[in-house]
Design an enzyme around this catalytic site. Structure first.
Site, PDB file in Angstrom:
ATOM      1  N   ALA A   1     -32.099  29.657   0.144  1.00  0.00           N
ATOM      2  CA  ALA A   1     -32.246  30.300   0.922  1.00  0.00           C
ATOM      3  C   ALA A   1     -31.831  29.127   2.281  1.00  0.00           C
ATOM      4  O   ALA A   1     -32.662  29.550   3.753  1.00  0.00           O
ATOM      5  CB  ALA A   1     -34.009  30.647   0.787  1.00  0.00           C
TER       6      ALA A   1
ATOM      7  N   HIS B   1     -22.304  34.530  -0.360  1.00  0.00           N
ATOM      8  CA  HIS B   1     -23.615  34.300  -0.854  1.00  0.00           C
ATOM      9  C   HIS B   1     -23.148  35.418  -2.053  1.00  0.00           C
ATOM     10  O   HIS B   1     -22.607  36.282  -1.947  1.00  0.00           O
ATOM     11  CB  HIS B   1     -24.428  34.928   0.203  1.00  0.00           C
ATOM     12  CG  HIS B   1     -24.484  34.327   0.768  1.00  0.00           C
ATOM     13  ND1 HIS B   1     -25.919  33.445   0.950  1.00  0.00           N
ATOM     14  CD2 HIS B   1     -23.829  33.587   2.365  1.00  0.00           C
ATOM     15  CE1 HIS B   1     -25.961  32.225   1.881  1.00  0.00           C
ATOM     16  NE2 HIS B   1     -24.775  32.644   2.997  1.00  0.00           N
TER      17      HIS B   1
ATOM     18  N   PRO C   1     -31.420  26.085  -3.733  1.00  0.00           N
ATOM     19  CA  PRO C   1     -32.562  26.680  -4.755  1.00  0.00           C
ATOM     20  C   PRO C   1     -32.711  27.553  -5.539  1.00  0.00           C
ATOM     21  O   PRO C   1     -32.326  28.597  -4.640  1.00  0.00           O
ATOM     22  CB  PRO C   1     -33.498  26.451  -3.159  1.00  0.00           C
ATOM     23  CG  PRO C   1     -32.650  26.377  -2.490  1.00  0.00           C
ATOM     24  CD  PRO C   1     -31.708  26.191  -2.569  1.00  0.00           C
ATOM     25  N   ASN C   2     -33.160  28.123  -6.400  1.00  0.00           N
ATOM     26  CA  ASN C   2     -33.532  29.638  -7.341  1.00  0.00           C
ATOM     27  C   ASN C   2     -31.779  29.595  -7.730  1.00  0.00           C
ATOM     28  O   ASN C   2     -31.930  30.863  -8.707  1.00  0.00           O
ATOM     29  CB  ASN C   2     -33.868  30.463  -6.282  1.00  0.00           C
ATOM     30  CG  ASN C   2     -35.656  30.099  -5.997  1.00  0.00           C
ATOM     31  OD1 ASN C   2     -36.298  29.427  -7.119  1.00  0.00           O
ATOM     32  ND2 ASN C   2     -35.523  29.834  -4.595  1.00  0.00           N
TER      33      ASN C   2
ATOM     34  N   ARG D   1     -30.316  43.157   3.367  1.00  0.00           N
ATOM     35  CA  ARG D   1     -31.215  42.782   2.760  1.00  0.00           C
ATOM     36  C   ARG D   1     -32.329  42.369   4.486  1.00  0.00           C
ATOM     37  O   ARG D   1     -32.024  43.259   5.570  1.00  0.00           O
ATOM     38  CB  ARG D   1     -31.345  41.904   2.014  1.00  0.00           C
ATOM     39  CG  ARG D   1     -30.322  41.826   0.902  1.00  0.00           C
ATOM     40  CD  ARG D   1     -30.228  40.681  -0.177  1.00  0.00           C
ATOM     41  NE  ARG D   1     -30.998  40.448  -0.685  1.00  0.00           N
ATOM     42  CZ  ARG D   1     -32.076  39.332  -1.559  1.00  0.00           C
ATOM     43  NH1 ARG D   1     -30.944  38.734  -1.775  1.00  0.00           N
ATOM     44  NH2 ARG D   1     -32.873  39.302  -1.877  1.00  0.00           N
TER      45      ARG D   1
ATOM     46  N   ARG E   1     -33.578  35.515 -12.467  1.00  0.00           N
ATOM     47  CA  ARG E   1     -34.182  35.707 -11.055  1.00  0.00           C
ATOM     48  C   ARG E   1     -33.850  37.501 -10.554  1.00  0.00           C
ATOM     49  O   ARG E   1     -32.901  37.567 -10.475  1.00  0.00           O
ATOM     50  CB  ARG E   1     -33.417  34.830 -10.204  1.00  0.00           C
ATOM     51  CG  ARG E   1     -33.423  34.841  -8.786  1.00  0.00           C
ATOM     52  CD  ARG E   1     -32.925  33.925  -8.106  1.00  0.00           C
ATOM     53  NE  ARG E   1     -33.481  34.241  -6.613  1.00  0.00           N
ATOM     54  CZ  ARG E   1     -32.764  34.030  -5.661  1.00  0.00           C
ATOM     55  NH1 ARG E   1     -31.493  33.455  -6.150  1.00  0.00           N
ATOM     56  NH2 ARG E   1     -32.932  33.922  -4.507  1.00  0.00           N
TER      57      ARG E   1
ATOM     58  N   ASN F   1     -22.915  27.744  -1.360  1.00  0.00           N
ATOM     59  CA  ASN F   1     -24.158  28.709  -1.480  1.00  0.00           C
ATOM     60  C   ASN F   1     -25.195  28.253  -0.582  1.00  0.00           C
ATOM     61  O   ASN F   1     -26.130  27.820  -2.158  1.00  0.00           O
ATOM     62  CB  ASN F   1     -23.977  29.862  -2.935  1.00  0.00           C
ATOM     63  CG  ASN F   1     -25.500  30.617  -2.534  1.00  0.00           C
ATOM     64  OD1 ASN F   1     -26.202  30.718  -1.508  1.00  0.00           O
ATOM     65  ND2 ASN F   1     -25.478  31.489  -3.400  1.00  0.00           N
TER      66      ASN F   1
HETATM   67  C1  DQA Z   1     -28.666  33.876  -1.411  1.00  0.00           C
HETATM   68  C2  DQA Z   1     -29.402  34.998  -0.445  1.00  0.00           C
HETATM   69  C3  DQA Z   1     -30.311  34.061   0.222  1.00  0.00           C
HETATM   70  O1  DQA Z   1     -31.069  34.644   0.780  1.00  0.00           O
HETATM   71  C4  DQA Z   1     -31.401  33.924  -1.531  1.00  0.00           C
HETATM   72  O2  DQA Z   1     -32.089  33.357  -0.432  1.00  0.00           O
HETATM   73  C5  DQA Z   1     -30.936  33.335  -2.222  1.00  0.00           C
HETATM   74  C6  DQA Z   1     -29.053  33.714  -2.699  1.00  0.00           C
HETATM   75  C7  DQA Z   1     -27.320  34.446  -2.370  1.00  0.00           C
HETATM   76  O3  DQA Z   1     -26.372  34.779  -3.535  1.00  0.00           O
HETATM   77  O4  DQA Z   1     -27.388  36.144  -2.336  1.00  0.00           O
HETATM   78  O5  DQA Z   1     -31.579  32.663  -2.541  1.00  0.00           O
HETATM   79  O6  DQA Z   1     -27.463  33.263  -0.693  1.00  0.00           O
END
Ligand code: DQA
Length: 144
Positions: free
Chosen positions: A76, A99, A9-10, A106, A17, A73
């Site tokens: 979240a 990632h 996701p995202n 982080r 983003r 990947n």
């Molecule tokens: C991520 C790291 C995760 O903590 C985050 O929720 C992501 C991206 C990364 O590629 O750095 O969505 O997987």
């Protein structure tokens, strides 16, 4: 053998983003970079992204049934999805977790991955270069 490159996701929103964390590279750039690496290595890849957990589970089941290597990947889901973890446990070919950011530098909640214990290897903090390295590793581990 096709390597599945699966993004959670995202990640489709890369480029807009949180650019301070993820940089200006777009998801389209990431896909292009993976395809260039695949062409260089002479391997077949299938790059996908979803915001829907059930879709990711279906892709992982497909990878398990087809014995596909996976570059994942989980975004979240990495940090809490036992369903994604359980789907990864069914894989029968190597799994590399990747990632873009260094999750260990982080927030505390990003330090834990429910997927890492099942992964053959884990790469983080190298941006899209991590995908290139993951593909190279999987290609080296996989029969032609
Ligand atoms: C991520 C790291 C995760 O903590 C985050 O929720 C992501 C991206 C990364 O590629 O750095 O969505 O997987």
């Amino acid at each position: 053998m096709t390597i599945l490159v699966l993004n959670g996701p995202n990640l489709g929103r890369l480029g807009t983003r949180e650019p301070d964390v993820y940089g200006a590279t777009t998801y389209a750039d990431l896909v292009d970079s993976c395809r260039e690496t695949a062409a260089d290595l002479g391997i077949d890849i299938d790059v996908r992204q979803t915001d829907a957990e059930h879709e990711m589970l279906g892709w992982l089941h497909e990878a398990a049934d087809g014995q596909h290597p996976v570059l994942l990947n989980p975004a979240a889901w990495t940090h809490y999805s036992i369903a994604v973890r359980d789907a990864c446990a069914q894989l029968r070919a190597p799994l590399v977790e990747v990632h873009l950011s260094n999750v260990h530098s982080r927030e505390e909640f990003r330090h834990r991955s429910v997927v890492s214990p099942l992964a053959t290897g884990v790469i983080c903090g190298l941006g899209i270069t991590g995908y290139e390295l993951g593909l190279r590793a999987l290609a080296a581990m996989s029969p032609a």
